[in-house]
Design an enzyme around this catalytic site. Structure first.
Site, PDB file in Angstrom:
ATOM      1  N   LYS A  30      72.240  37.266  -8.186  1.00 29.51           N
ATOM      2  CA  LYS A  30      72.700  37.932  -6.961  1.00 29.51           C
ATOM      3  C   LYS A  30      73.604  36.999  -6.159  1.00 29.51           C
ATOM      4  O   LYS A  30      73.601  35.777  -6.371  1.00 29.51           O
ATOM      5  CB  LYS A  30      71.492  38.329  -6.115  1.00 29.51           C
ATOM      6  CG  LYS A  30      70.705  37.139  -5.576  1.00 29.51           C
ATOM      7  CD  LYS A  30      69.403  37.572  -4.934  1.00 29.51           C
ATOM      8  CE  LYS A  30      68.646  36.359  -4.415  1.00 29.51           C
ATOM      9  NZ  LYS A  30      67.257  36.687  -4.074  1.00 29.51           N
ATOM     10  N   TYR A  68      90.733  18.990  16.811  1.00 27.94           N
ATOM     11  CA  TYR A  68      90.459  19.836  17.978  1.00 27.94           C
ATOM     12  C   TYR A  68      89.395  19.231  18.882  1.00 27.94           C
ATOM     13  O   TYR A  68      88.368  18.747  18.409  1.00 27.94           O
ATOM     14  CB  TYR A  68      89.930  21.195  17.525  1.00 27.94           C
ATOM     15  CG  TYR A  68      90.925  22.094  16.854  1.00 27.94           C
ATOM     16  CD1 TYR A  68      92.263  22.120  17.233  1.00 27.94           C
ATOM     17  CD2 TYR A  68      90.504  22.951  15.844  1.00 27.94           C
ATOM     18  CE1 TYR A  68      93.160  22.982  16.612  1.00 27.94           C
ATOM     19  CE2 TYR A  68      91.391  23.821  15.220  1.00 27.94           C
ATOM     20  CZ  TYR A  68      92.726  23.825  15.609  1.00 27.94           C
ATOM     21  OH  TYR A  68      93.592  24.674  14.997  1.00 27.94           O
TER      22      TYR A  68
HETATM   23  C1  PLP Z   1      66.333  35.904  -4.775  1.00 24.49           C
HETATM   24  C2  PLP Z   1      65.122  36.440  -5.364  1.00 24.49           C
HETATM   25  C3  PLP Z   1      64.465  35.754  -6.392  1.00 24.49           C
HETATM   26  C4  PLP Z   1      64.863  34.374  -6.862  1.00 24.49           C
HETATM   27  O1  PLP Z   1      64.323  33.408  -5.983  1.00 24.49           O
HETATM   28  P1  PLP Z   1      64.518  31.847  -6.278  1.00 24.49           P
HETATM   29  O2  PLP Z   1      63.676  31.171  -5.273  1.00 24.49           O
HETATM   30  O3  PLP Z   1      65.972  31.576  -6.082  1.00 24.49           O
HETATM   31  O4  PLP Z   1      64.105  31.637  -7.673  1.00 24.49           O
HETATM   32  C5  PLP Z   1      63.377  36.369  -6.992  1.00 24.49           C
HETATM   33  N1  PLP Z   1      62.964  37.589  -6.564  1.00 24.49           N
HETATM   34  C6  PLP Z   1      63.564  38.262  -5.580  1.00 24.49           C
HETATM   35  C7  PLP Z   1      63.041  39.594  -5.182  1.00 24.49           C
HETATM   36  C8  PLP Z   1      64.654  37.711  -4.928  1.00 24.49           C
HETATM   37  O5  PLP Z   1      65.237  38.384  -3.942  1.00 24.49           O
END
Ligand code: PLP
Length: 385
Positions: A38, A277
């Site tokens: 994701k 800045y």
């Molecule tokens: C992002 C996510 C993960 C992965 O989590 P990590 O700590 O990066 O391994 C697993 N399950 C869900 C539902 C997530 O949203």
């Protein structure tokens, strides 16, 4: 390498494969692995990462939304894909058409599916593959026990809905050494499985574990684990790293991402000159500055003003003054070699034995390594090296 872009991200194929193989041998062979890609694969490049992971023993891909899922399908990924985040109801048809699984935790989604199948004869022979998301105490997405029973009744009225999975997500697993809350959540999840079984439902995929749980707690595996941050070679937290060592569950994780740029301009300034800045910082000696063509638009956080460090010729160089929208200035006075315009700069990564880690940047700006890599602007090119 020819320099075509003023700043870019490099993805180490070897390190990604190394991490995936390390986890493959860390978990039992009958447990499937979901590569969580994701948010542009945590900034690493969605398609770039997925193409490499698809050739490893990855059974699932986890994305946040339907657009990421469709991007994977367009890039030729045939594996199972689960949308972990929210799907607007008018996009459910995309999931059905493209065999994309999604989480369900409310009646509204089930009703939308019912009307979708009722009005689209073309979809009659298709299935909606859903994963029930159980509320076990994170109080984010998910459905509680009692409501779950009612939801199942609604689902069972619609033959095209296939309950392919059931899942939950832990609230307090990275940030503590006391995992009693996670244990309670796991118990809640087992109760939800009982409710399902009582209704004659035993979904083929059951999953609860994120990276920290994968590293520390085999009890959370069921038959699928969702591997995010650790696949990219980053520890979910320092706590998890230390506990893994204590429990002899240590893994040798190798960071996959490096972020690079080049020097845009070099100049000498006199002691006392203000930089940038707001004139917020003045050099304490006659200095040599390097102007870098990277700023907060690119994802180089403005919180790194006067405290970030970058690597040039294996030396740490400090950011001077404020980070700009598209530029920043670093102090190269202490570099013994003669520098030139377009010399290489590492913003995040290593040069021989010195490094700038996502964790060191995170601690300077008061966040976590996850956010540092995820917020690197997705428009910057990603190169697999
Ligand atoms: C992002 C996510 C993960 C992965 O989590 P990590 O700590 O990066 O391994 C697993 N399950 C869900 C539902 C997530 O949203």
């Amino acid at each position: 390498m020819e320099i075509l872009s003023k700043t870019w991200v490099e993805i180490s194929k070897r390190n990604l494969i190394h991490n995936l193989e390390a986890f493959r041998s860390h978990i039992p062979s009958q447990v499937g692995m979901m590569a969580v890609v994701k948010s542009n694969a945590y900034g690493h490049g969605l398609v770039e990462v997925a193409r490499i992971a698809a050739l490893q023993k990855v059974t699932w891909f986890g994305v946040d939304n339907v657009d990421e899922a469709l991007q994977l399908r367009r890039s030729g990924i045939k594996s199972a894909i689960l949308i972990l985040g929210y799907t607007p109801h008018h996009r459910l048809q995309d999931c059905v058409k493209q065999n994309i699984s999604f989480v369900v935790y409310n009646r509204e989604t089930v009703f939308s599916l019912r009307s979708l199948f009722a009005r689209s004869p073309a979809l009659q022979k298709k299935q909606a593959r859903i994963h029930l998301k159980i509320e076990t105490g994170t109080h984010r997405q998910g459905i509680h026990g009692l409501a779950l029973q009612q939801l199942i009744k609604e689902i069972q009225k619609i033959p095209q809905i296939y309950i392919e999975g059931v899942s939950t997500h832990y609230a307090n697993i990275e940030d503590t050494e006391n995992h009693s809350y996670a244990e309670r959540q796991l118990k809640e999840f087992h109760l939800a499985l009982q409710i399902l079984r009582a209704e004659g439902i035993d979904p083929p995929w059951k999953h609860t574990a994120c990276s920290a749980a994968v590293i520390l707690f085999p009890d959370t595996y069921f038959n699928l684990v969702r591997l995010g941050v650790a696949m990219y070679g980053l520890w979910p937290s320092e706590n998890v790293r230390l506990l893994a060592q204590q429990k002899k569950r240590h893994l040798n994780l190798k960071p996959v991402l490096q972020w690079k740029t080049i020097i845009a301009q070099l100049k000498r300034v006199k002691k006392g000159s203000p930089i940038g800045y707001g004139l917020t910082e003045r050099v304490s000696r006659d200095s040599i500055l390097a102007v870098l063509p990277v700023g907060y638009w690119d994802g180089y956080d403005r919180g790194l003003s006067s405290c970030g460090t970058v690597l040039i010729r294996e030396r740490l160089c400090k950011v001077l003054g404020r980070v700009f929208m598209n530029m920043c200035v670093v102090d190269v006075t202490d570099i013994p070699q003669q520098l030139r315009v377009e010399d290489a700069v590492t913003l995040l990564g290593t040069q021989k034995t010195v490094g700038v880690s996502a964790e060191s940047i995170a601690s300077k700006i008061g966040t976590i390594n996850y956010e540092v890599v995820t917020r690197i602007n997705p428009l910057l090119p990603r190169f697999v090296v």
